[in-house]
Scaffold this motif. Structure first.
Motif, PDB file in Angstrom:
ATOM      1  N   GLU A   1       1.308   1.996  -3.627  1.00  0.00           N
ATOM      2  CA  GLU A   1       0.030   2.263  -4.291  1.00  0.00           C
ATOM      3  C   GLU A   1      -0.467   3.670  -3.974  1.00  0.00           C
ATOM      4  O   GLU A   1      -0.941   4.392  -4.858  1.00  0.00           O
TER       5      GLU A   1
ATOM      6  N   ASP B   1      -6.454  -1.382  -3.198  1.00  0.00           N
ATOM      7  CA  ASP B   1      -6.414  -2.834  -3.344  1.00  0.00           C
ATOM      8  C   ASP B   1      -6.213  -3.430  -1.955  1.00  0.00           C
ATOM      9  O   ASP B   1      -5.125  -3.338  -1.390  1.00  0.00           O
TER      10      ASP B   1
ATOM     11  N   HIS C   1      -8.173   3.265  -6.401  1.00  0.00           N
ATOM     12  CA  HIS C   1      -7.094   2.303  -6.611  1.00  0.00           C
ATOM     13  C   HIS C   1      -6.772   1.480  -5.375  1.00  0.00           C
ATOM     14  O   HIS C   1      -5.771   0.767  -5.354  1.00  0.00           O
TER      15      HIS C   1
ATOM     16  N   ASP D   1      -5.629  -6.212  -0.854  1.00  0.00           N
ATOM     17  CA  ASP D   1      -4.556  -7.199  -0.697  1.00  0.00           C
ATOM     18  C   ASP D   1      -3.165  -6.576  -0.598  1.00  0.00           C
ATOM     19  O   ASP D   1      -2.181  -7.306  -0.444  1.00  0.00           O
ATOM     20  N   ARG D   2      -3.064  -5.277  -0.693  1.00  0.00           N
ATOM     21  CA  ARG D   2      -1.757  -4.608  -0.614  1.00  0.00           C
ATOM     22  C   ARG D   2      -1.327  -4.329   0.825  1.00  0.00           C
ATOM     23  O   ARG D   2      -0.247  -3.776   1.041  1.00  0.00           O
TER      24      ARG D   2
ATOM     25  N   ASP E   1       0.810  -1.217   0.000  1.00  0.00           N
ATOM     26  CA  ASP E   1       0.000   0.000   0.000  1.00  0.00           C
ATOM     27  C   ASP E   1       0.841   1.263   0.000  1.00  0.00           C
ATOM     28  O   ASP E   1       0.399   2.305  -0.493  1.00  0.00           O
TER      29      ASP E   1
END
Length: 289
Positions: free
Chosen positions: A52, A81, A79, A83-84, A49
């Motif tokens: 990201e 996510d 954006h 799973d980050r 993250d």
């Protein structure tokens, strides 16, 4: 050769992603021997993250030339996510923003209305500092705007300001003491600033574990427990990404975040390391170069 603001920000983002992605590998038990031997684990390395969210900062700066808070909040949310590795508070905030919530209200819900004092704003802000290289006052102002979207607590804002200023002045090749002195000039009073002042006093110490024992290593995932040590490490290794990475990682703690911060400040990772790092998301480059 003169570089543009977008080019500087992109270079910092790449370096941040290497620190983040490589640092994250050392949470994997089978990679511990590589960590202890200061050797590279097998690639490819995925970023988290940290990268990201930094990519959204880069994108918004490329589109607007400044931190448009609404645009940045929308990009963070679009954006996001899961799973980050986002923290639960930030993950919830971004989900609710996607559903139409107001980030101004949502960001201030934690800590009795003061908002989070975590290290999430500091971890992503180095590309912003690189964008405003040579103008630390503007880097400080813009870093505060970027922090407020998810981390409006004064300590989180101070952490973001400190890292943003550090990234803005690092290309000027300051001395370690001069580097931290200028960061201190722009950092608001509080626990984060006190930690940076302590990092300045600890510059005569070269051992990361000793410095981290005093300053913290991000284990608490708080700005005051993360930023002072990362600036101590960056000050010791300005211009040398590889040495800075290993020194920062040696302290343990929140390794992906501390190495992302230091990497984004210092820049210029080894080409071989960059080749093993997951490419930046294509969406953040569309308006950039």
């Amino acid at each position: 050769m003169t570089t543009t603001a977008a080019e500087r920000s992109h270079a910092s983002l790449l370096a941040l992603s290497v620190g983040d992605a490589l640092g994250s590998q050392f949470f994997v038990p089978e990679n511990r021997p590589a960590f202890e031997a200061q050797t590279l684990p097998p690639g490819p390395w995925q970023w988290t993250d940290d990268t990201e969210m930094a990519a959204s900062i880069h994108l918004v700066l490329c589109k607007h030339g400044t931190v448009d808070q609404n645009a940045l909040a929308e990009s963070f949310a679009e954006h996001h996510d899961f799973d980050r590795g986002y923290g639960p508070s930030t993950g919830r905030l971004l989900r609710l923003v996607r559903e139409g919530g107001d980030w101004r209200t949502l960001a201030r819900e934690p800590f009795d209305g003061m908002g989070s004092w975590g290290n999430g704003a500091a971890m992503r802000v180095a590309p912003l500092g690189a964008w405003f290289a040579g103008d630390p006052s503007e880097a400080a102002r813009q870093a505060a705007l970027a922090s407020e979207i998810t981390h409006p607590h004064p300590e989180a804002i101070a952490g973001a300001i400190a890292v943003g200023v550090a990234a803005a002045i690092a290309p000027g090749n300051p001395s370690p003491g001069g580097f931290l002195d200028e960061v201190l000039e722009h950092t608001p009073q509080g626990t984060v600033r006190q930690g940076i002042a302590e990092a300045r006093r600890l510059l005569t110490i070269g051992d990361p574990a000793t410095a981290a024992a005093v300053l913290g290593n991000g284990r608490q995932v708080a700005a005051h427990d993360t930023v002072p040590f990362t600036l101590w490490s960056a000050a010791h290794h300005l211009g040398d990404f590889e040495r800075a990475f290993w020194a920062t990682a040696a302290a343990g703690g929140d390794i992906d975040t501390t190495c992302a911060i230091v990497g984004g400040i210092i820049g210029r990772p080894p080409a071989a390391w960059l080749a093993e790092t997951e490419p930046l998301p294509k969406w953040c480059l569309q308006a950039a170069l």
